[in-house]
Design an enzyme around this catalytic site. Structure first.
Site, PDB file in Angstrom:
ATOM      1  N   GLY A  59       0.804  -1.244   0.251  1.00 21.08           N
ATOM      2  CA  GLY A  59      -0.106  -0.218  -0.089  1.00 21.08           C
ATOM      3  C   GLY A  59       1.039   1.424   0.151  1.00 21.08           C
ATOM      4  CB  CYS A  86       5.578  -3.409  -0.130  1.00 22.36           C
ATOM      5  SG  CYS A  86       6.170  -2.251   0.457  1.00 22.36           S
ATOM      6  CE1 TYR A  87       0.956   1.234   5.994  1.00 27.45           C
ATOM      7  CE2 TYR A  87      -0.590  -0.685   5.458  1.00 27.45           C
ATOM      8  CZ  TYR A  87      -0.178   0.469   6.309  1.00 27.45           C
ATOM      9  OH  TYR A  87      -1.094   0.320   6.872  1.00 27.45           O
ATOM     10  CG  HIS A 175       5.745  -4.894  -4.476  1.00 31.75           C
ATOM     11  ND1 HIS A 175       4.772  -5.210  -3.926  1.00 31.75           N
ATOM     12  CD2 HIS A 175       6.289  -3.835  -3.813  1.00 31.75           C
ATOM     13  CE1 HIS A 175       4.188  -4.002  -3.235  1.00 31.75           C
ATOM     14  NE2 HIS A 175       5.371  -3.727  -3.549  1.00 31.75           N
ATOM     15  CD  GLU A 177       3.049  -8.019  -5.643  1.00 29.11           C
ATOM     16  OE1 GLU A 177       3.471  -9.067  -4.873  1.00 29.11           O
ATOM     17  OE2 GLU A 177       2.697  -6.809  -4.990  1.00 29.11           O
ATOM     18  N   GLY A 230     -22.668 -10.389 -28.190  1.00 32.01           N
ATOM     19  CA  GLY A 230     -21.385 -10.318 -29.580  1.00 32.01           C
ATOM     20  C   GLY A 230     -20.120 -10.328 -28.743  1.00 32.01           C
ATOM     21  CG  ASP A 233     -17.057  -9.588 -20.342  1.00 32.14           C
ATOM     22  OD1 ASP A 233     -16.300 -10.562 -20.710  1.00 32.14           O
ATOM     23  OD2 ASP A 233     -16.982  -8.592 -20.179  1.00 32.14           O
ATOM     24  CB  SER A 234     -22.963 -10.550 -23.280  1.00 33.85           C
ATOM     25  OG  SER A 234     -22.962 -10.459 -24.631  1.00 33.85           O
ATOM     26  CE  LYS A 374     -12.770  -9.140 -22.004  1.00 37.12           C
ATOM     27  NZ  LYS A 374     -13.752  -9.023 -22.075  1.00 37.12           N
TER      28      LYS A 374
END
Ligand code: XMP
Length: 518
Positions: A59, A86-87, A175, A177, A230, A233-234, A374
């Site tokens: 953070g 970290c934080y 970090h 990640e 189209g 996601d949908s 996603k």
């Protein structure tokens, strides 16, 4: 929530780091389910989540700042292993009675740490090895709390990693990640598998199984409607629901006349012929275009399209009748954006085109993808057998080509843009850039320029080609398309799209530019 079906779950408490989502990505990539919640989640909520492990994010604050985020200490007393990053590590040190101090120099960027331990967190790292890591901190650990030992150190941070194995507490100053810590994923996996005892069971095949049975149970014999655009996601939302409840799902596809070439046909073929869903196409192109006549203001266009979409969609839903649920393709980043760090009170982002429908029609929302990123949604699509062209599709804005025609939207101008856009799509696909780029498209500008074709002087339209690389659409840079690709796009557009005599390539990044032109 389907996530409840996963015995091994990691809870990430967010202290505001720009990398918090990345931590979640890495944990999911290790096939362990995780969620991000604000740092101030109550001990009761943490207990209910029943995590196998807790990760405290980094953070921007210093632990000594007024109002610095502090988690309730009781969450550390539940016997759950903790990794502070970290934080998160500084917070752990601070609340457990150690000392945090400002470092002589702010350490930012790549650094080397010497690993002094090869047990759990650094399992597989030779003792004494130098590891490249990414640091981004001002404060550092000056005195570890009682019971801790150092696992790694760097020149600027003698305690770059520490552990109290009795209590299952670990901290890293760097970090793990980010990609700039090349072996960071190994450290995170060691925490998940060796310290927390997680098993890699979060796969999209298991997600599909769990979600389908859960949807069946929740929905019973009720009717669900789902709007199709189209987009990925949908499409995946609808296919997942179709798998769960078959003909009790009604799909509504509004052709607003602002779609790309061939798109309406693809959607109807997939859902009507391939999946044989209860498919309702509303051909509303004339309706939308008449509402857009004479409108040039971008926000006005968006408002009109959003409002008309709701009208058309609602009318169709009423015609279908007996609907209890509305399915929507909300994804996890939208959920996190609205709740993480700022706390649960931050306003939820309104979604795409379905505006106030649930309230107007008194529908309950179903959002089966709200736990997914996603790329996980794309994998779910693959798992469900959705054709690759659909699963890999680039994002497309709800207001469609209307925000890519600067100035008034008319049938003639739509036809010019559609044709030019189809050429951009084809060439980007052939060149192998379609899946690398975030979006690639054509924009019709509201200017005409002088040219010469044959012996004739021309005075015609300009097409701008835009292709951007991005991870999340928050920032973007223009795609370095090879000159040959740009050249083919330009030649084809000028030679075959009537009314265009000039093509330009947009080389603006976001910020300050946006991806769309309107
Ligand atoms: P900008 O232009 O703001 O776009 O950089 C960021 C991303 O959002 C998409 N976009 C929209 N999507 N309705 C949508 O559903 C909209 O009104 C809209 N405007 C922009 C854009 O295509 C890009 O992926």
């Amino acid at each position: 929530m389907s996530s409840k079906l996963y015995a091994h779950r990691i809870l990430i408490l967010d202290f505001g780091s720009q990398y918090t989502q990345l931590i979640a990505r890495r944990v999911r990539e290790a096939q362990v389910y995780c969620e991000i919640h604000p740092f101030n989640m109550t001990p009761g909520e943490v207990r209910e989540f029943a995590p196998s492990g807790l990760i405290l994010s980094g953070g921007p604050s210093s632990i000594y700042d007024r109002g610095a985020p502090m988690a309730d200490k009781a969450v550390l007393e539940m016997g759950v292993p903790v990794l502070g990053i970290c934080y998160g590590m500084q917070y752990l040190t601070h609340v457990l009675g150690g000392g945090v101090a400002g470092a002589a120099d702010r350490e930012y960027g790549n650094a080397e740490v010497i690993v002094e331990d090869d047990l759990d967190l650094f399992h597989g790292f030779p003792k004494g090895s130098a590891e490249l890591v990414w640091m981004s901190h001002g404060d550092r650990i000056e005195r570890m709390p009682d019971g801790f030992e150092a696992l790694a150190g760097s020149r600027n941070s003698p305690v770059a990693a520490m552990a109290d194995r009795n209590r299952g507490f670990f901290g890293v100053q760097f970090h793990p990640e980010v990609a700039h810590t090349p072996n960071g994923t190994r450290i995170l996996k060691n925490f998940l598998f060796r310290v927390c005892g997680c098993e890699p069971s979060w796969t999209m095949a298991s997600f599909v199984r769990a979600t389908v049975s859960e949807l069946r149970e929740r929905i019973g014999r009720e009717r669900v409607i789902c709007g199709l655009s189209g987009g990925v996601d949908s499409t995946v939302t609808a296919v997942l629901l179709h798998e769960a409840i078959g003909r009790n799902l009604s799909c509504i596809f509004v052709d607003n006349g602002l779609l790309r070439r061939g798109e309406a046909l693809e959607v109807s073929e997939l859902f009507q012929e391939y999946y044989r869903t209860d498919f309702h196409q509303v051909d509303a192109a004339d309706h939308f275009l008449s509402r857009l006549r004479g409108v040039t203001d971008p926000e006005e266009k968006r408002k009109i399209i959003g409002r008309e979409f709701i009208h058309v969609f609602e009318a169709k839903a009423r015609e279908i009748g007996g609907v209890k649920y509305l399915a929507q393709g909300t994804l996890y980043p939208d959920v996190i954006e609205s709740v993480s760090f700022k706390g649960p009170s931050a306003t939820i982002k309104s979604h795409h085109n379905v505006g106030g429908l649930p309230e107007i029609m008194n529908l309950e929302l179903i959002e089966p993808l709200r736990e997914l990123f996603k790329d996980e949604v794309r994998q779910v699509g693959v798992e469900l057998g959705v054709p690759r062209e659909m699963v890999r599709r680039q994002p497309f804005p709800g207001p469609g080509l209307a925000v890519r025609i600067l100035g008034e939207v008319t049938p003639e101008r739509l036809e010019i843009l559609r044709h030019a856009d189809a050429i951009v799509q084809e060439e980007v696909i052939v060149a192998g850039y379609y899946e690398k780029a975030w979006q690639s498209f054509a924009v019709l500008l509201p200017v005409q320029s002088v040219g010469v074709m044959g012996d004739e002087r021309t005075y015609e339209h300009v097409i701008a080609v835009r292709s951007v690389d991005s991870l999340d659409a928050m920032t973007a840079d223009w795609t370095r398309l090879p000159y040959e690709v740009l050249s083919r796009i330009s030649n084809r557009i000028i030679n075959s799209v009537r009314g265009v005599n000039r093509v330009v390539y947009d080389i603006s990044s976001k910020p300050p530019g946006t991806i769309e032109w309107e």
